[in-house]
Design a protein around this motif. Sequence first.
Motif, PDB file in Angstrom:
ATOM      1  N   GLU A   7       0.805  -1.222   0.000  1.00 21.97           N
ATOM      2  CA  GLU A   7       0.000   0.000   0.000  1.00 21.97           C
ATOM      3  C   GLU A   7       0.839   1.274   0.000  1.00 21.97           C
ATOM      4  OE1 GLU A   7      -2.808  -0.258   3.154  1.00 21.97           O
ATOM      5  OE2 GLU A   7      -3.803  -2.031   2.330  1.00 21.97           O
ATOM      6  N   VAL A   8       2.120   1.135  -0.288  1.00 20.66           N
ATOM      7  CA  VAL A   8       3.000   2.308  -0.376  1.00 20.66           C
ATOM      8  C   VAL A   8       2.709   3.062  -1.670  1.00 20.66           C
ATOM      9  CG1 VAL A   8       5.401   3.044  -0.677  1.00 20.66           C
ATOM     10  CG2 VAL A   8       4.821   1.343   1.050  1.00 20.66           C
ATOM     11  N   GLY A   9       2.746   4.387  -1.630  1.00 20.70           N
ATOM     12  CA  GLY A   9       2.498   5.194  -2.818  1.00 20.70           C
ATOM     13  C   GLY A   9       3.078   6.587  -2.664  1.00 20.70           C
ATOM     14  N   LEU A  10       2.620   7.494  -3.490  1.00 22.23           N
ATOM     15  CA  LEU A  10       3.102   8.876  -3.495  1.00 22.23           C
ATOM     16  C   LEU A  10       2.112   9.773  -2.763  1.00 22.23           C
ATOM     17  CD1 LEU A  10       4.090   9.060  -7.262  1.00 22.23           C
ATOM     18  CD2 LEU A  10       5.653   8.755  -5.348  1.00 22.23           C
ATOM     19  N   TRP A  11       2.621  10.592  -1.851  1.00 21.27           N
ATOM     20  CA  TRP A  11       1.777  11.506  -1.077  1.00 21.27           C
ATOM     21  C   TRP A  11       2.069  12.937  -1.506  1.00 21.27           C
ATOM     22  CZ3 TRP A  11      -2.459  12.398   1.194  1.00 21.27           C
ATOM     23  CH2 TRP A  11      -2.613  13.419   2.142  1.00 21.27           C
ATOM     24  N   TYR A  12       1.038  13.618  -2.002  1.00 14.54           N
ATOM     25  CA  TYR A  12       1.147  15.008  -2.412  1.00 14.54           C
ATOM     26  C   TYR A  12       0.340  15.877  -1.451  1.00 14.54           C
ATOM     27  CZ  TYR A  12       2.928  13.286  -6.915  1.00 14.54           C
ATOM     28  OH  TYR A  12       3.665  12.675  -7.902  1.00 14.54           O
ATOM     29  N   PRO A  13       0.970  16.417  -0.411  1.00 15.74           N
ATOM     30  CA  PRO A  13       0.234  17.228   0.573  1.00 15.74           C
ATOM     31  C   PRO A  13      -0.147  18.593   0.019  1.00 15.74           C
ATOM     32  CG  PRO A  13       2.571  17.260   1.073  1.00 15.74           C
ATOM     33  CD  PRO A  13       2.404  16.297  -0.071  1.00 15.74           C
ATOM     34  N   ASN A  14      -1.198  19.168   0.583  1.00 17.05           N
ATOM     35  CA  ASN A  14      -1.618  20.507   0.164  1.00 17.05           C
ATOM     36  C   ASN A  14      -0.604  21.564   0.602  1.00 17.05           C
ATOM     37  OD1 ASN A  14      -3.936  19.315  -0.775  1.00 17.05           O
ATOM     38  ND2 ASN A  14      -5.172  19.849   1.005  1.00 17.05           N
ATOM     39  N   GLU A  15      -0.029  21.355   1.783  1.00 15.15           N
ATOM     40  CA  GLU A  15       0.895  22.340   2.331  1.00 15.15           C
ATOM     41  C   GLU A  15       2.287  22.163   1.724  1.00 15.15           C
ATOM     42  OE1 GLU A  15       0.792  21.836   6.505  1.00 15.15           O
ATOM     43  OE2 GLU A  15      -1.230  22.667   6.747  1.00 15.15           O
ATOM     44  N   GLY A  16       3.097  23.197   1.877  1.00 18.19           N
ATOM     45  CA  GLY A  16       4.463  23.143   1.367  1.00 18.19           C
ATOM     46  C   GLY A  16       4.617  24.003   0.131  1.00 18.19           C
ATOM     47  N   GLY A  17       5.865  24.266  -0.240  1.00 19.23           N
ATOM     48  CA  GLY A  17       6.147  25.110  -1.392  1.00 19.23           C
ATOM     49  C   GLY A  17       5.983  24.379  -2.710  1.00 19.23           C
ATOM     50  N   LEU A  35       8.624  18.823  -6.836  1.00 15.83           N
ATOM     51  CA  LEU A  35       7.988  20.128  -6.752  1.00 15.83           C
ATOM     52  C   LEU A  35       7.645  20.347  -5.286  1.00 15.83           C
ATOM     53  CD1 LEU A  35       5.709  20.005  -9.923  1.00 15.83           C
ATOM     54  CD2 LEU A  35       7.628  21.558  -9.523  1.00 15.83           C
ATOM     55  N   GLY A  36       8.418  21.190  -4.638  1.00  9.78           N
ATOM     56  CA  GLY A  36       8.300  21.310  -3.187  1.00  9.78           C
ATOM     57  C   GLY A  36       8.770  20.013  -2.551  1.00  9.78           C
ATOM     58  N   ASN A  37       7.931  19.412  -1.724  1.00 12.57           N
ATOM     59  CA  ASN A  37       8.286  18.129  -1.096  1.00 12.57           C
ATOM     60  C   ASN A  37       7.511  16.976  -1.735  1.00 12.57           C
ATOM     61  OD1 ASN A  37       5.807  18.954  -0.194  1.00 12.57           O
ATOM     62  ND2 ASN A  37       6.157  18.448   1.966  1.00 12.57           N
TER      63      ASN A  37
END
Length: 376
Positions: free
Chosen positions: A289-299, A327-329
Amino acid sequence: MQEELNQFERNKVWELVQRPTHQNVIGTKWVYKNKMNEEEEGIYFDETFAPVARLEVIKMFLDYVAHKNFTVYQMDVKRFEQKTLGDKVYKLKKALYGLKQAPRAWYDTLSQFLTDNGFTKGKVDRTLFRIQDGESILLVQICVDGIIFRSTNKELCDKFSNLMQGKFEMGMMGELTFFLGLQVKQLKDGTFISQTKYTKDLMKKFGMEEKSSVKIPMNTSLKLDMDADGKPVDQTRYKALIGSLLYLTASRPDITFVVGVCARFQSAPKESHMTAAKRILRYLKGCQEVGLWYPNEGGFKLIGYSDSDYVGCRVDRKNTSGTCQMLGNRLVSWFSKKQNSIATSTAKAEYIAAGSCCAQVLWMRQQLGDYDVEEK
């Protein structure tokens, strides 16, 4: 359409059977074009190329949307269905065919319709369309017969949906959850991209359900070579395994390097290669279940990293470049690829890797321009 189906029945192209539980069921689509004779290039068609969105483009699109805290919606072309057949499918007995220019014709038709309605194409990605309505922007990403879109204004999304459904037979599928094999979860604090279902299917397909898991995808001391004296294995099955793993690297950068190494031995795979490839599956079993996390916060700063594995290939003494771009984190692009030339020093190997990374960063920078984002 019915006559076409009747012709399939007469020619015994397929037969209607109960839907099997152990096989994948593939869909079909109609192309409305009369075809009198065999197609000949230069007579019946001139150009068959149709732009297709790169996976990096889709991930950049989702990253930008997550950064702006927007919701992505999806539309798809409707299918022809026999409602009275129950849970049955057509078992194909002969090859179906389609027009060579069908993808191109669909892209041209859709592109013309969008531009006629005020949309402009992306300067870099020709599958990206955008339109500005006052302070609101609508971005539309197309991939063959699938469309994802988002806007700063919900009313603009509804207007676009009605526009498309008024012209084409398209169904509104709601919020984006699955696209190009990627599972997408849009949450309040970000977007999660994974291939969990696909990974679980791989475990079942290659008989790894009862196997134990491992913590790393490759033994750090292992150096694969041609293994001339090794025991050969089924080449078709090995290629199928490598192909499946390569598809999984769309969301799993942690296996990109090792899958690339195993892919070098597809012409004459041996037992040692199959063991290394199956170890990747054992690793995946422990982190399905590992994947890519794109949070709203951050640059949203564009950053690239590069590295090289000096003389890592024991077969031809070539190096391997590894790069990733963020792109950002949020990680949106990466690759691991054997270098074309033999570097005579670690410094040269590092420069080649850095050059590849810079090329990708420059392309991403141009792509971001279509979102009105300027990054150095």
